[in-house]
Design a protein around this motif. Structure first.
Motif, mmCIF file in Angstrom:
data_model
loop_
_atom_site.group_PDB
_atom_site.id
_atom_site.type_symbol
_atom_site.label_atom_id
_atom_site.label_comp_id
_atom_site.label_asym_id
_atom_site.label_seq_id
_atom_site.Cartn_x
_atom_site.Cartn_y
_atom_site.Cartn_z
ATOM 1 N N MET A 132 62.763 116.951 31.577
ATOM 2 C CA MET A 132 62.721 115.913 32.829
ATOM 3 C C MET A 132 62.238 114.600 32.379
ATOM 4 S SD MET A 132 60.179 118.502 35.407
ATOM 5 C CE MET A 132 59.517 116.721 36.223
ATOM 6 N N GLU A 133 61.641 115.049 31.398
ATOM 7 C CA GLU A 133 61.916 113.702 30.825
ATOM 8 C C GLU A 133 63.372 112.784 30.532
ATOM 9 O OE1 GLU A 133 59.466 110.828 28.891
ATOM 10 O OE2 GLU A 133 58.905 112.457 30.126
ATOM 11 N N LEU A 135 65.700 113.051 32.822
ATOM 12 C CA LEU A 135 66.514 113.105 33.746
ATOM 13 C C LEU A 135 66.326 111.631 34.795
ATOM 14 C CD1 LEU A 135 65.187 115.566 36.411
ATOM 15 C CD2 LEU A 135 67.861 115.444 35.696
ATOM 16 N N GLU A 137 66.290 108.267 37.021
ATOM 17 C CA GLU A 137 66.537 108.109 38.645
ATOM 18 C C GLU A 137 67.558 108.272 39.265
ATOM 19 O OE1 GLU A 137 63.317 108.631 39.921
ATOM 20 O OE2 GLU A 137 61.825 108.404 38.620
ATOM 21 N N LYS A 140 64.149 112.204 38.996
ATOM 22 C CA LYS A 140 62.903 112.687 38.676
ATOM 23 C C LYS A 140 61.996 112.365 40.169
ATOM 24 C CE LYS A 140 62.126 110.770 34.199
ATOM 25 N NZ LYS A 140 61.425 109.728 33.270
ATOM 26 N N ARG A 144 59.960 115.704 41.388
ATOM 27 C CA ARG A 144 58.297 115.057 41.399
ATOM 28 C C ARG A 144 57.999 115.736 42.536
ATOM 29 N NH1 ARG A 144 54.997 111.824 37.565
ATOM 30 N NH2 ARG A 144 56.641 112.237 35.739
ATOM 31 N N CYS A 175 70.252 117.400 41.980
ATOM 32 C CA CYS A 175 68.563 116.774 41.092
ATOM 33 C C CYS A 175 68.846 118.220 39.964
ATOM 34 C CB CYS A 175 67.791 116.565 41.315
ATOM 35 S SG CYS A 175 67.964 114.770 41.401
#
Lengths: 185, 231
Positions: A132-133, A135, A137, A140, A144, A175
């Motif tokens: 996730m770090e 990923l 935009e 992300k 979330r 995603c």
């Protein structure tokens, strides 16, 4: 701030209120652990407090505290007793006296396995945290907004300026695929 | 994993939507092993994603704790400028902002009578009465009752707190100085409030000395450091 207002603010992710409550309850909670349960290491007290506050936060977020009659503090201390039991179980120590004066919180799911799970699951969680770090935009945000904040597809489309919820749904699928690809790397 | 976005939507409805009809889905899970496998993989993934949120939240708490120890001045600002209004609402006390720095004002801004954390038991009638008076902010009555009780660490502490609230600072220092057991539940707060009691007496020297003795392991260390900067 009234109980209901605090709960609403926490549910809305108001970091200022969460931070204030976290700081406000901490000294008393830590003193309570030190005095009542004779826990001498300050690091242990802080860890148990953090876990208890985390459980409190997620229970509120997951709508488990809407009709809470007791104060948030009473509820937090009730959680604390259960987290402490888990802690002692981890440490393989006896704490029979913990059953005394248990707060009436039986109506609430305590997230029993929040902090202890199998190594496999922990590994996956760590891998996903790392993925996730990485990923970019908007992935992300999509993840979330959906998995953490439980927004509807319509709300996600609106927040991220997509044409409609179908576009948001497609984006979320892609995603998740991207996340899976990152997990394989 | 879901085959496409529509299947993922079905999985999401089953996992997250309490209102959805789950019976048809359950039946398919039993009858279609591949569907079942894809669903289980997706469920594991979503659970792990949720757990990352927990780690993220906990990391945030860690950062807040670190701020307290390493940046007392910043915390001071956050604490008193940012949350003073909430503190007033939370504790129902008339806090005074810390841009006014006389000892009296600093005391008023930093002293809150400690909550009643005693597990009240029926047989301890006198303690019950004293704690009730204390909780009701009837400090004069609380002082009389605490003074009549056997002299243990708990009654001494709450006697000190009652003296503080009644602005009898000399007597408050006498009470707090009796709390010497560092292992006691009340020691850290008594130590901090002793410094505040000295402030009430305008005895800056003893207040400073007491604050400097507060160890970094105390929950009141950051507050003590904040206060020292303003003395």
């Amino acid at each position: 701030m009234e109980n209901t207002a605090k709960i609403l603010a926490i549910k809305e992710g108001d970091q200022k209120v969460i931070h204030e409550l976290y700081n406000a309850f901490q000294p008393k909670f830590v003193n309570w652990l030190k005095g009542r349960y004779k826990i001498k290491q300050i690091e242990t007290c802080h860890e148990i407090y953090q876990r208890s506050f985390t459980v409190l936060y997620f229970n509120i977020k997951k709508d488990k505290l809407n009709d809470l009659q007791a104060s948030i503090e009473t509820y937090l201390f009730g959680i604390g007793k259960m987290v402490l039991k888990e802690w002692w179980r981890e440490e393989k120590k006896q704490m029979d006296e913990l059953d005394e004066n248990m707060a009436p919180i039986e109506e609430v799911d305590i997230f029993g396995n929040l902090f202890d799970s199998t190594d496999d699951k922990n590994l996956l969680t760590n891998q996903i945290a790392a993925a996730m770090e990485k990923l970019d935009e908007p992935c992300k945000s999509v993840i979330r907004l959906f998995y953490w904040e439980r927004n509807s597809m319509e709300a996600i489309a609106s927040k991220l300026n997509y044409k409609n919820e179908q576009v948001a749904k497609k984006k979320k699928y892609l995603c998740i695929k991207k996340l899976k690809e990152l997990l394989k790397q | 994993m879901a085959d496409n976005e529509n299947e993922m939507e079905i999985f999401d409805a089953y996992l997250f939507d309490d209102a959805s009809d789950k019976s048809a889905f359950d039946k398919r899970l039993q009858e279609d092993p591949e569907f079942n496998t894809r669903f289980e993989a997706y469920k594991t993934l979503t659970q792990a994603i949720e757990k990352v949120e927990i780690l993220d939240f906990k990391a945030n708490l860690n950062n807040w704790d670190k701020e307290k120890v390493t940046k007392p001045t910043k915390i001071f600002t956050l604490k008193w400028v940012g949350i003073a209004a909430s503190l007033i609402l939370l504790f129902g006390l008339g806090y005074i902002f810390l841009n006014q720095k006389s000892p009296e004002d600093l005391l008023a801004a930093n002293f809150t009578p400690y909550d009643n954390i005693i597990t009240v038991r029926g047989e301890k009638v006198s303690i019950d009465d004293a704690m009730t008076a204390y909780q009701n902010k009837n400090y004069t009555a609380a002082i009389q009752m605490f003074e009549s009780l056997p002299n243990d660490i708990m009654t001494t502490f709450y006697l000190g707190e009652s003296y503080m609230a009644a602005k009898e600072y000399e007597k408050a220092t006498t009470a707090f100085l009796q709390i010497n057991d560092e292992e006691s539940l009340f020691y850290p707060i008594a130590e901090y409030h002793l410094a505040l009691a000295y402030l009430g007496l305008n005895d800056i020297e003893n207040s400073t000395l007491t604050l400097k003795k507060i160890k970094p392991t105390s929950e009141y260390y950051a507050s003590a450091q904040d206060l020292l900067e303003n003395l």
